[in-house]
Design a protein around this motif. Structure first.
Motif, PDB file in Angstrom:
ATOM      1  N   THR A  84      -1.610   5.440   2.185  1.00 26.55           N
ATOM      2  CA  THR A  84      -0.832   6.671   2.177  1.00 26.55           C
ATOM      3  C   THR A  84       0.011   7.340   0.726  1.00 26.55           C
ATOM      4  N   GLY A  85      -0.363   8.619   1.031  1.00 23.87           N
ATOM      5  CA  GLY A  85       0.405   9.357  -0.616  1.00 23.87           C
ATOM      6  C   GLY A  85       2.020   9.097  -1.258  1.00 23.87           C
ATOM      7  N   PRO A  86       2.305   9.088  -2.174  1.00 29.52           N
ATOM      8  CA  PRO A  86       3.816   9.111  -2.969  1.00 29.52           C
ATOM      9  C   PRO A  86       4.538   9.834  -2.371  1.00 29.52           C
ATOM     10  N   MET A  87       5.591   9.768  -2.091  1.00 31.94           N
ATOM     11  CA  MET A  87       6.610  10.847  -1.418  1.00 31.94           C
ATOM     12  C   MET A  87       6.573  11.657  -2.292  1.00 31.94           C
TER      13      MET A  87
ATOM     14  N   PRO B  94       4.890   3.398   4.722  1.00 30.27           N
ATOM     15  CA  PRO B  94       5.195   3.485   4.076  1.00 30.27           C
ATOM     16  C   PRO B  94       4.478   4.131   2.861  1.00 30.27           C
ATOM     17  N   VAL B  95       5.173   4.629   1.806  1.00 30.51           N
ATOM     18  CA  VAL B  95       4.460   4.894   0.639  1.00 30.51           C
ATOM     19  C   VAL B  95       3.379   4.394  -0.263  1.00 30.51           C
ATOM     20  N   LEU B  96       2.546   4.555  -0.493  1.00 31.63           N
ATOM     21  CA  LEU B  96       1.270   3.804  -1.608  1.00 31.63           C
ATOM     22  C   LEU B  96       1.093   3.083  -1.015  1.00 31.63           C
ATOM     23  N   THR B  97       0.673   2.579   0.106  1.00 31.73           N
ATOM     24  CA  THR B  97       0.223   1.422   0.650  1.00 31.73           C
ATOM     25  C   THR B  97      -1.128   1.465   1.837  1.00 31.73           C
ATOM     26  N   THR B  98      -1.737   0.495   1.624  1.00 28.40           N
ATOM     27  CA  THR B  98      -2.732   0.127   3.104  1.00 28.40           C
ATOM     28  C   THR B  98      -2.328  -0.183   4.084  1.00 28.40           C
TER      29      THR B  98
ATOM     30  N   ASP C  73     -11.083   4.314   4.828  1.00 28.25           N
ATOM     31  CA  ASP C  73     -10.787   5.017   3.133  1.00 28.25           C
ATOM     32  C   ASP C  73     -10.049   6.010   2.882  1.00 28.25           C
ATOM     33  N   ALA C  74      -9.590   7.026   3.774  1.00 26.99           N
ATOM     34  CA  ALA C  74      -9.067   7.943   3.172  1.00 26.99           C
ATOM     35  C   ALA C  74      -7.428   7.889   2.022  1.00 26.99           C
ATOM     36  N   THR C  75      -7.495   9.027   0.734  1.00 25.29           N
ATOM     37  CA  THR C  75      -6.843   8.518  -0.264  1.00 25.29           C
ATOM     38  C   THR C  75      -5.279   9.779   0.508  1.00 25.29           C
ATOM     39  N   ASN C  76      -3.638   8.365  -0.160  1.00 22.49           N
ATOM     40  CA  ASN C  76      -2.851  10.609  -0.620  1.00 22.49           C
ATOM     41  C   ASN C  76      -2.929  11.005   0.990  1.00 22.49           C
TER      42      ASN C  76
END
Length: 737
Positions: A655-658, A624-628, A568-571
């Motif tokens: 994942t986080g944003p570029m 991919p960016v911003l994707t689970t 459940d990590a983000t970015n």
């Protein structure tokens, strides 16, 4: 009475429908239950509040107009459903659970999330999905070897009825009572509990005595309304026969394997003596000879709880078991606060034989917490170390262990509704329940999974007898017991005190000279004395040990014990690798062949020399960016024992944003020739640099990758773009991942 005895040995049960017609069901007349004791002793249960577990189908969330996942009251629908349970069956199997107990399924009076306020007992509550969804979920559970228990209610329905008589709802003893009416004529009970020619008055179907004023008096407890819920007239032949028909219908239609029965002590004993044999017989005749029914008797009295089991107290066989509330009321003292003595556990065990039917004595359903009680970790003084010790006790002691969802993720909600947190990433959560909680490497998840692996390997932990070997009468301290099956023994000792204590020699059925190994630390091997006795065993504070004969020792199944990114990590950087650490050296080919990501991404595998740690590095631009991102491993095999993973492993992260480089890091832009432009910039090691472009400077316009990404060196790097790739009206930047 609804039953008539015939010389043929059959009983005829007449089930009156909402019309004047009737139909009959023939059942075998028997006072004995045919369930195999060993079958259910070998199980362990995972209790789920369906609405709070996982939302597998958002389209049904507001099917009854009660969806409000952010409400602070905790009393609204949050979205969990049958499809959600089905999607998490691999998680449940990885935990080692062999049965799930789900919330009542029937449609409720006002779309309640919990299910205990039924109004149409033949219809699935729409916010949980369809009948087909329920059937499919149960089939999927059975395919994984998981049994399904439904929570049911016969005592009451939802609150649709009241009285305008003066004094309502003060309790009135029969024959006195109130006149009853519906609160809203458009909201009434569905057949068979609607008023009709057979039952023209609501008092034909429901008690009219008001609320319960005193829970120590059996009469109002059985006749009064619990929390204002409409109380069925369960002594009525019509109600009894139709309650049997309803729950037989659910067994036959969806294939339940057992019932947990709510509010058992609020229903007269005669009901259970007539209803339970009918349901047992129907289940057995329809392929469920081991159908298991255990009741909720919310009481600390063994004599009270035991009176609902089997033929205890005389009469026909009633329930197979009950929730072990008398033991529960000792657990917080012994484990959570660790303030009480350990003798009280054995005192409780010594009360079982005289108070419970023999068939129930080894099948009481034990638990640390549930939806009606504060979570273990909310008790003053409780710690995760104490929880681990309580879990060791739960899974190695006598009875059928039952774990409340979220306990394996260290949830610490207090009383209802705060002990009914969202397991998924919802809006009714706090502290340890924040985010997505299907974390297979959580320490308490790993503890439970390991205990269940021990139960699979060592039959005495499931069906062995209990023999006490020691308790501490004066306060926190040692508790020791043996679980024995034939010539096999599992010897358990734990210490609830804060400092180390030593258990002196204890008699055993291990042969003299036997080497015994601690399952929790296989490097600890002791030798049984000539007497034969176990040698002195020192146990550190708030820990335990489990010993088996070295010749009986078996290896555990391989599991993933660590992962990066964290669950459940983000970015997470899009090019960050997925790293999985296994409990054992693995057959690398079996892991790589079964490894999958969603969405699918190609990449390369590398392994540590010990072959216990795998690194998957995504190729190119990465994830991919911003994707689970979901990563799964199934059927992987370890190289030491050849054991296969018991259930698939799953990891989720986002994942986080570029990340764009600040403009000052671009050190030079130069035209090499008419066809190429080079952009130089300072870089960082372990970062990837990518040229991007878009058509306008509008913030809503998306940046698009182009060209080849370059790995950072810690110095200046050069990115090249050709004339063919450049457009006349495009804008460019360098992005960092």
């Amino acid at each position: 009475m609804p039953f008539s005895k015939y010389a043929s040995g059959l009983t005829r049960l007449c089930l009156f429908t909402c019309s004047t017609a009737a139909f009959c069901l023939l059942i075998t007349d028997s006072n004995a239950q045919t369930v195999s004791n060993g079958f259910w002793q070998a199980q362990n249960i995972y209790q789920i509040v369906t609405d709070r577990f996982f939302d597998g189908d958002a389209s049904n969330n507001n099917a009854e107009g009660n969806y409000n996942p952010g409400s602070s009251s905790g009393s609204t629908v949050h979205g969990g459903d049958f499809k959600g349970i089905e999607q998490k069956l691999d998680y449940i199997k990885a935990l080692g659970a062999t049965a799930i107990w789900i919330s009542p399924i029937v449609q409720n009076a006002s779309g309640q999330f919990h299910g205990y306020a039924g109004s149409d007992f033949y219809r699935v509550a729409p916010h949980w999905g369809t009948l087909a969804d329920l059937q499919h979920m149960i089939q999927a559970a059975h395919a994984r070897g998981i049994l399904v228990i439904n929570d049911i209610v016969v005592n009451h329905g939802g609150d649709l009825i009241y009285s305008t008589d003066a004094g309502y709802s003060t309790y009135k003893a029969p024959p006195d009572g109130y006149n009853l009416r519906y609160r809203n004529g458009s909201k009434q009970f569905a057949a068979p509990f609607n008023t009709n020619a057979l039952n023209p008055s609501l008092t034909n179907l429901f008690h009219n005595n008001g609320g319960i004023p005193n829970y120590n008096n059996p009469e109002p407890v059985e006749l009064g309304e619990l929390s204002g819920l409409d109380d069925f007239r369960t002594e009525s032949p019509y109600v009894r026969s139709n309650m049997a028909a309803i729950y037989n219908y659910w067994i036959g239609t969806v294939g339940f394997d057992g019932f947990r029965i709510d509010t058992v002590k609020h229903v007269e004993m005669g009901f259970w003596q007539e209803w339970a044999p009918v349901v047992h017989a129907y289940a057995a005749a329809n392929g469920k000879p081991n159908f298991f029914m255990f009741g909720e008797c919310y009481d600390g009295s063994d004599s009270k709880c035991g009176s609902y089991t089997g033929t205890q107290g005389g009469g026909p066989f009633k329930l197979d078991s009950v929730l072990d509330y008398p033991l529960y009321f000792k657990i917080n003292s012994v484990f959570a606060s660790a303030s009480g003595n350990t003798k009280q556990l054995e005192d409780r065990y010594n009360a079982i034989a005289a108070n419970y039917d023999p068939a129930a004595q080894t099948r009481l359903v034990t638990f640390l917490d549930n939806h009606d009680q504060p979570r273990f970790l909310s008790i003053s003084g409780a710690t995760t170390a104490r929880l681990d010790l309580a879990l060791l006790f739960l899974y190695t002691s006598r009875g059928i262990p039952c774990l409340y969802y979220g306990t394996e993720q260290a949830f610490n909600g207090t009383t209802d509704p705060n002990d009914r947190e969202d397991m998924f990433d919802g809006q009714f959560e706090q502290g340890p329940s924040l985010g997505d909680n299907f974390n297979m490497t959580h320490p308490q998840f790993q503890t439970v999974a390991r205990m269940n692996n021990f139960r699979r390997l060592y039959a005495p932990l499931q069906i062995g007898t209990h023999v006490n070997k020691w308790y501490t009468p004066s306060g926190p301290g040692l508790f020791a017991y043996a679980r024995r099956l034939g010539t096999q023994e599992v010897f358990v000792v734990f210490n609830t005190a804060s400092s180390a204590q030593t258990l002196t020699n204890r008699s055993t059925i291990f042969a003299p000279g036997t080497h015994i190994v601690n399952l929790l630390d296989p490097t600890e091997v002791l030798t049984v004395t000539a007497t034969p006795e176990t040698p002195p065993i020192t146990v550190q504070g708030m820990t335990g040990k489990i010993f088996v004969a070295e010749s009986d020792w078996r290896p555990l199944d391989p599991v993933v014990v660590g992962n990066s990114p964290a669950h459940d990590a983000t970015n997470s950087p899009t090019t960050a690798p997925i790293i999985l650490k296994f409990s054992k050296p693995m057959d690398t080919n079996s892991v790589q062949a079964s490894f999958r990501t969603t969405p699918p991404i190609s990449g390369t595998f590398t392994w540590a020399a010990a072959r216990d740690t795998m690194t998957f590095t995504p190729e190119g631009a990465g994830f991919p960016v911003l994707t689970t991102i979901t990563a799964r491993v199934t059927n992987a095999v370890d190289t030491i024992s050849g054991n296969t993973m018991f259930s698939p492993y799953e990891l989720k992260f986002k994942t986080g944003p570029m990340v764009s480089l600040p403009a000052f890091k671009i050190t030079n832009v130069s035209v090499v020739n008419s066809s190429n432009v080079q952009i130089s910039c300072s870089s960082e090691v372990n970062r990837t640099y990518q040229l991007q472009r878009r058509d306008t400077l509008d913030a809503a316009s998306l940046w698009q990758d182009f060209g080849t990404a370059v790995s950072g060196t810690g110095g200046v790097i050069v990115l090249t773009v050709s004339e063919d790739e450049m457009g006349e009206t495009q804008f460019y930047r360098v992005a960092q991942r």
